[in-house]
Design an enzyme around this catalytic site. Structure first.
Site, mmCIF file in Angstrom:
data_model
loop_
_atom_site.group_PDB
_atom_site.id
_atom_site.type_symbol
_atom_site.label_atom_id
_atom_site.label_comp_id
_atom_site.label_asym_id
_atom_site.label_seq_id
_atom_site.Cartn_x
_atom_site.Cartn_y
_atom_site.Cartn_z
ATOM 1 N N GLU A 87 35.262 8.245 7.309
ATOM 2 C CA GLU A 87 35.943 7.999 8.580
ATOM 3 C C GLU A 87 36.891 9.121 8.950
ATOM 4 O OE1 GLU A 87 38.975 4.729 8.177
ATOM 5 O OE2 GLU A 87 37.776 4.426 6.379
ATOM 6 N N CYS A 100 42.055 13.861 12.039
ATOM 7 C CA CYS A 100 42.272 13.612 10.618
ATOM 8 C C CYS A 100 40.895 13.454 9.992
ATOM 9 C CB CYS A 100 43.097 12.336 10.462
ATOM 10 S SG CYS A 100 43.227 11.768 8.775
ATOM 11 N N CYS A 107 37.860 7.797 -3.165
ATOM 12 C CA CYS A 107 38.900 8.630 -3.767
ATOM 13 C C CYS A 107 39.207 8.066 -5.147
ATOM 14 C CB CYS A 107 40.160 8.590 -2.906
ATOM 15 S SG CYS A 107 41.487 9.623 -3.546
ATOM 16 N N CYS A 111 45.843 5.152 -5.272
ATOM 17 C CA CYS A 111 47.224 4.858 -4.852
ATOM 18 C C CYS A 111 47.308 3.388 -4.431
ATOM 19 C CB CYS A 111 47.631 5.753 -3.694
ATOM 20 S SG CYS A 111 47.493 7.500 -4.095
ATOM 21 N N CYS A 114 46.651 2.143 -0.640
ATOM 22 C CA CYS A 114 45.574 2.791 0.123
ATOM 23 C C CYS A 114 44.241 2.107 -0.100
ATOM 24 C CB CYS A 114 45.488 4.253 -0.298
ATOM 25 S SG CYS A 114 44.104 5.118 0.449
ATOM 26 N N GLU A 161 41.075 13.035 -1.914
ATOM 27 C CA GLU A 161 42.187 13.917 -2.280
ATOM 28 C C GLU A 161 41.665 15.349 -2.125
ATOM 29 O OE1 GLU A 161 45.578 14.298 -3.635
ATOM 30 O OE2 GLU A 161 44.737 16.299 -3.354
ATOM 31 N N SER A 190 47.068 17.330 2.901
ATOM 32 C CA SER A 190 47.909 16.321 2.254
ATOM 33 C C SER A 190 47.404 16.057 0.842
ATOM 34 C CB SER A 190 47.829 15.039 3.082
ATOM 35 O OG SER A 190 48.458 14.006 2.405
ATOM 36 N N SER A 213 52.200 13.586 -0.487
ATOM 37 C CA SER A 213 52.320 12.130 -0.428
ATOM 38 C C SER A 213 53.232 11.726 -1.578
ATOM 39 C CB SER A 213 50.946 11.481 -0.636
ATOM 40 O OG SER A 213 50.152 11.692 0.479
ATOM 41 N N LEU A 214 54.508 11.662 -1.307
ATOM 42 C CA LEU A 214 55.468 11.426 -2.394
ATOM 43 C C LEU A 214 55.664 9.921 -2.622
ATOM 44 C CD1 LEU A 214 57.350 12.925 -4.381
ATOM 45 C CD2 LEU A 214 59.196 12.549 -2.735
ATOM 46 N N CYS A 332 44.006 5.127 6.188
ATOM 47 C CA CYS A 332 42.785 5.708 5.641
ATOM 48 C C CYS A 332 42.035 4.686 4.806
ATOM 49 C CB CYS A 332 43.066 6.988 4.860
ATOM 50 S SG CYS A 332 43.987 6.797 3.355
HETATM 51 S S1 SF4 Z 1 46.389 7.839 -0.423
HETATM 52 FE FE1 SF4 Z 1 45.056 9.615 -0.429
HETATM 53 S S2 SF4 Z 1 45.053 10.264 -2.591
HETATM 54 FE FE2 SF4 Z 1 45.821 8.161 -2.578
HETATM 55 S S3 SF4 Z 1 43.974 6.856 -2.904
HETATM 56 FE FE3 SF4 Z 1 44.292 7.077 -0.678
HETATM 57 S S4 SF4 Z 1 42.980 8.797 -0.096
HETATM 58 FE FE4 SF4 Z 1 43.290 8.927 -2.313
#
Ligand code: SF4
Length: 346
Positions: A87, A100, A107, A111, A114, A161, A190, A213-214, A332
């Site tokens: 996407e 984007c 991924c 995280c 996400c 990522e 990012s 992405s902190l 995302c």
């Molecule tokens: S925030 Fe980014 S790095 Fe983390 S799981 Fe989602 S897509 Fe992957």
């Protein structure tokens, strides 16, 4: 899968046309960089197209679905040749139009907030598949290349990522700069914090805006919401970020998604301000787009603005990011997952 013409630089395409006059390369490159299929390349000899098509596909991405939010944000689902779905999002700002794009199918960073990481990484995208997302949207809006392009900015912030797919992403950066004419200054990458590749990016490429992405300023919190932190803890990440800023002369952006009761405390604000001292940095506070499979909760608007005010008082440059497109599953991985689960608008 067969390689793509879109995966190739101009020089690599040139090597396929050895012995032919240079204007044939100009024609082919111009078609390829605009995302043309073979049957659109009408000015090239049929014999050449037939030879090329024996070994190469022209493009690898097509638009499956577009959903438009009331604010004009367009959420795209693209299909790849192997049936995978990725996407992208097109956002319109005062200064231009930003796309984007995704860099991987799924991924593996997992995280906690996400949707993209829920099923893990399926595969890397090739450089041409990353580029194809831009050319498809650009063409859909009647854009061309260089001064005729519709897309003005790119963020590598979709699923995946980018620094976990380093070589393809670096090749993509060259293709989009040289072909479509988007300068690296208008591209943001990012990362969740793959420290060794931040150093590589600084040394080998530079130019792009680095976004970290902190999401937490303390290891005990970040370990829980971003598993990558166990391999590359916060101080190592900040050190790499400082190196990037010094090497490139560019300000670094820190993304911080506001998670109720997790990273929204006074202690977190103070720790964040301490980390960023002396670093040319800007913090974007982000409202969490609720992901059904994850149990994290968003902060209220009031909590977010209080956190922002505290950071400002501590000398941090900070804004709350305008949340675009949440009506069309803007975070995302969300739209892709809803389609894979067979949900529709009805
Ligand atoms: S925030 Fe980014 S790095 Fe983390 S799981 Fe989602 S897509 Fe992957």
């Amino acid at each position: 899968m067969r390689p793509l013409l879109m995966d190739m630089t101009r020089d690599e395409l040139g090597a396929l046309l050895e012995g032919l006059p240079k204007y044939r390369l100009d024609q082919l490159y111009s078609f390829v960089i605009q995302g043309s299929e073979y049957n659109d390349m009408t000015s090239l000899p049929k014999s050449l197209l037939s030879t090329l098509s024996e070994e190469y596909d022209a493009t690898g991405v097509s638009i499956l679905e577009v959903r438009t939010a009331p604010d004009g944000t367009e959420k795209y689902l693209f299909t790849l040749r192997d049936g995978n779905i990725i996407e992208g999002v097109l956002m319109t700002y005062k200064y231009g139009r930003t796309i984007c794009v995704s860099t991987q199918v799924g991924c593996r960073m997992n995280c906690a907030f996400c949707a993209s990481g829920i099923d893990g990484r399926v595969r890397d995208l090739t450089a041409g598949e990353i580029l194809g997302q831009i050319t498809e949207v650009n063409r859909r809006h009647g854009g061309g290349v260089k001064d005729k392009r519709f897309i003005t900015n790119v963020v590598l912030m979709g699923s995946g990522e980018p620094l976990d797919n380093y070589d393809n992403v670096v090749k993509f950066l060259g293709l989009v700069r040289d072909g479509i004419g988007i300068s690296l200054r208008n591209i943001s990458l990012s990362t969740s914090g793959l420290v060794p590749n931040i150093y590589r990016l600084a040394d080998e490429i530079g130019g792009v805006t680095l976004t970290i992405s902190l999401h937490a300023p303390l290891d005990e919190i970040r370990d829980k919401i971003m598993p990558v932190n166990k391999a590359y803890p916060i101080l190592d990440l900040i050190k790499a970020t400082k190196y990037y800023a010094q090497k490139t002369g560019r300000r670094v952006i820190f993304e911080y998604v506001m998670l109720k009761g997790v990273n929204d405390t006074r202690e977190c604000a103070i720790a964040l301000a301490g980390l960023l001292k002396g670093l040319p940095a800007h913090v974007n506070l982000i409202n969490l787009n609720y992901v059904e499979e994850k149990k994290l909760l968003p902060c209220s608007k009031k909590q977010t603005y209080e956190f922002m005010a505290l950071l400002e008082k501590l000398g941090v440059s900070v804004t709350v990011r305008r949340s675009l497109g949440s009506e069309v599953a803007g975070a995302c991985g969300q739209l892709r997952r809803s389609v894979l689960r067979g949900e529709t608008d009805e």
